[in-house]
Design an enzyme around this catalytic site. Structure first.
Site, PDB file in Angstrom:
ATOM      1  N   ARG A  80       0.837  -1.211   0.000  1.00 37.15           N
ATOM      2  CA  ARG A  80       0.000   0.000   0.000  1.00 37.15           C
ATOM      3  C   ARG A  80       0.866   1.254   0.000  1.00 37.15           C
ATOM      4  O   ARG A  80       0.508   2.255  -0.626  1.00 37.15           O
ATOM      5  CB  ARG A  80      -0.957  -0.024   1.196  1.00 37.15           C
ATOM      6  CG  ARG A  80      -2.047   1.017   1.069  1.00 37.15           C
ATOM      7  CD  ARG A  80      -3.133   0.856   2.107  1.00 37.15           C
ATOM      8  NE  ARG A  80      -2.620   1.030   3.457  1.00 37.15           N
ATOM      9  CZ  ARG A  80      -3.332   0.788   4.559  1.00 37.15           C
ATOM     10  NH1 ARG A  80      -4.576   0.354   4.464  1.00 37.15           N
ATOM     11  NH2 ARG A  80      -2.804   0.973   5.756  1.00 37.15           N
ATOM     12  N   LYS A 183      -2.775   6.543   1.265  1.00 34.10           N
ATOM     13  CA  LYS A 183      -2.639   6.966   2.663  1.00 34.10           C
ATOM     14  C   LYS A 183      -1.698   8.170   2.715  1.00 34.10           C
ATOM     15  O   LYS A 183      -0.538   8.062   3.132  1.00 34.10           O
ATOM     16  CB  LYS A 183      -2.122   5.793   3.512  1.00 34.10           C
ATOM     17  CG  LYS A 183      -2.440   5.947   4.985  1.00 34.10           C
ATOM     18  CD  LYS A 183      -2.334   4.620   5.692  1.00 34.10           C
ATOM     19  CE  LYS A 183      -2.417   4.730   7.190  1.00 34.10           C
ATOM     20  NZ  LYS A 183      -3.679   5.267   7.691  1.00 34.10           N
ATOM     21  N   GLU A 219     -16.321   6.071   4.214  1.00 33.21           N
ATOM     22  CA  GLU A 219     -15.624   5.508   5.381  1.00 33.21           C
ATOM     23  C   GLU A 219     -15.573   6.530   6.486  1.00 33.21           C
ATOM     24  O   GLU A 219     -16.079   7.644   6.344  1.00 33.21           O
ATOM     25  CB  GLU A 219     -14.217   5.041   4.993  1.00 33.21           C
ATOM     26  CG  GLU A 219     -13.282   6.142   4.577  1.00 33.21           C
ATOM     27  CD  GLU A 219     -11.845   5.655   4.356  1.00 33.21           C
ATOM     28  OE1 GLU A 219     -11.438   4.670   4.988  1.00 33.21           O
ATOM     29  OE2 GLU A 219     -11.141   6.294   3.559  1.00 33.21           O
TER      30      GLU A 219
END
Ligand code: PLP
Ligand code: COI
Length: 337
Positions: A80, A183, A219
């Protein structure tokens, strides 16, 4: 082992002994370096300071009942971070370097891994930043990767106790085709005002709607969302949410437990049909939802004061794998030798 009241730990920074660093210069990554300073020094025109070339990760190490230290799914965090690096044009860190740095940082700080009985864990924070100077909007030519660690307790102080969430239509976290799936620090900067408002009003976090139609659940600020009904684990499919490794693991655990799993758009009104709901993430683990308030539409979706049966089963299985008391069928654990 340190003389700390481990079971009273909250989620926050504390200094441990060492951090591990790696520099990207002249088109290549150098060797891992160990530092005992928690300061970094950089050029005032570094791209991370001006144009947000910054990505981070979050994973945990756990001391098991057998005393062994286990790191959960570090390969997924490494992948990620590479995806985040691609998303904002930073140098990609090779996976083997990522894994070596994480294991080294945990080993060097082993005395800070909380004891099994405490329920606390060691939070690992890898960070990748553009350190090269640019004043035009361009990617840096130099990068720093650093991994630091700290013992932590629950992210929401209530731990595994249901708390309240709120939908605030006037705020967006990430654009539909923007950086929500990476992220990167900018997403968190974009969530601060809404998060502050939610906290001031007594909520744990904002539950964001999709930014385009303002119709589907995306989210929470620091975690993904799931709902449970009819023995089915249901979680949003969206291009603007972070692909949570905890959520990915819970989908597998739910399937292993014989549940159906659906990853699809969830309209806000479907919240009324769930038997249980939760936020999930490395820091949040599973944080059950007591209610979701939707003040713009004068609605409230209530799930109850106690964690639901299925949330509890998912939580116990996930924690069991992490602490080594449930079989690691899918090879998610790296034991630190
Ligand atoms: N969503 C956001 C925005 C997050 O910051 C996090 C935390 O990492 C998550 C979801 C959960 O992801 P993971 O389970 O990989 O920690
Ligand atoms: C995590 O769960 O690791 C996170 O990064 C969430 C939050 C602390 C930003």
């Amino acid at each position: 082992m340190e003389n700390i009241n481990w079971s009273e730990l909250g989620f926050g920074y504390s200094k441990t002994d060492y951090n591990v660093r790696c520099y990207y210069r002249d088109g290549k990554w150098g060797e891992l370096e160990v530092s005992s300073s928690d300061q970094i020094s950089m050029h005032m025109a570094a791209t991370c300071l001006h144009y947000g070339q910054e990505a981070f990760e979050g994973l945990k190490a756990f001391r098991g009942a057998d005393g062994k230290v286990r790191i959960f799914r570090l390969d997924e965090n490494g992948k990620r971070l590479q995806s985040s690096a691609q998303g904002i044009m930073m140098a990609e860190l090779p996976l083997d370097k990522f894994e070596e740095a994480i294991v080294k940082a945990v080993k060097l700080n082993e005395r800070w891994v909380p004891p099994y009985e405490s329920g606390a864990s060691l939070y690992i924070r890898p960070l990748l930043i553009g350190t090269g100077a640019q004043v035009g909007v361009k990617p840096a030519d130099e990068y720093l990767f650093v991994v630091f660690v700290m013992p932590v307790g629950p992210y929401f102080k209530e731990g595994f106790k249901p708390t309240d969430y709120v939908i605030l239509k006037e705020f967006d976290r990430a654009a539909p085709q923007g950086t929500g799936k990476y992220k990167v620090g900018g997403n968190y900067a974009a969530s601060l005002v809404a998060g502050h408002k939610a906290h001031a009003d007594g909520y744990s976090a904002v539950l964001y709607l999709d930014s385009k139609e303002k119709k589907y659940i995306d989210e929470c600020g620091p975690a993904n969302f799931f709902g449970i009904k009819n023995n089915t684990y249901i979680t949003p499919k969206s291009d603007s949410i972070l692909p949570s490794i905890t959520n990915m693991s819970l989908r597998q655990i739910a399937a292993d437990l014989g549940m159906d799993v659906e990853q699809r758009p969830i309209e806000a009104d479907e919240l009324a049909t769930f038997e249980e709901a939760g936020a999930c993430g490395t820091a949040a683990v599973i944080s059950p939802v007591r209610k979701v308030a939707f003040p713009d539409e004068n609605k409230e979706f209530v799930y109850g004061d106690e964690p639901g049966k299925i949330s509890l089963k998912l939580y116990d299985t996930l924690r069991g794998i992490q602490y080594g008391t449930v079989e690691d069928k899918h090879d998610w654990i790296t034991i630190v030798e």
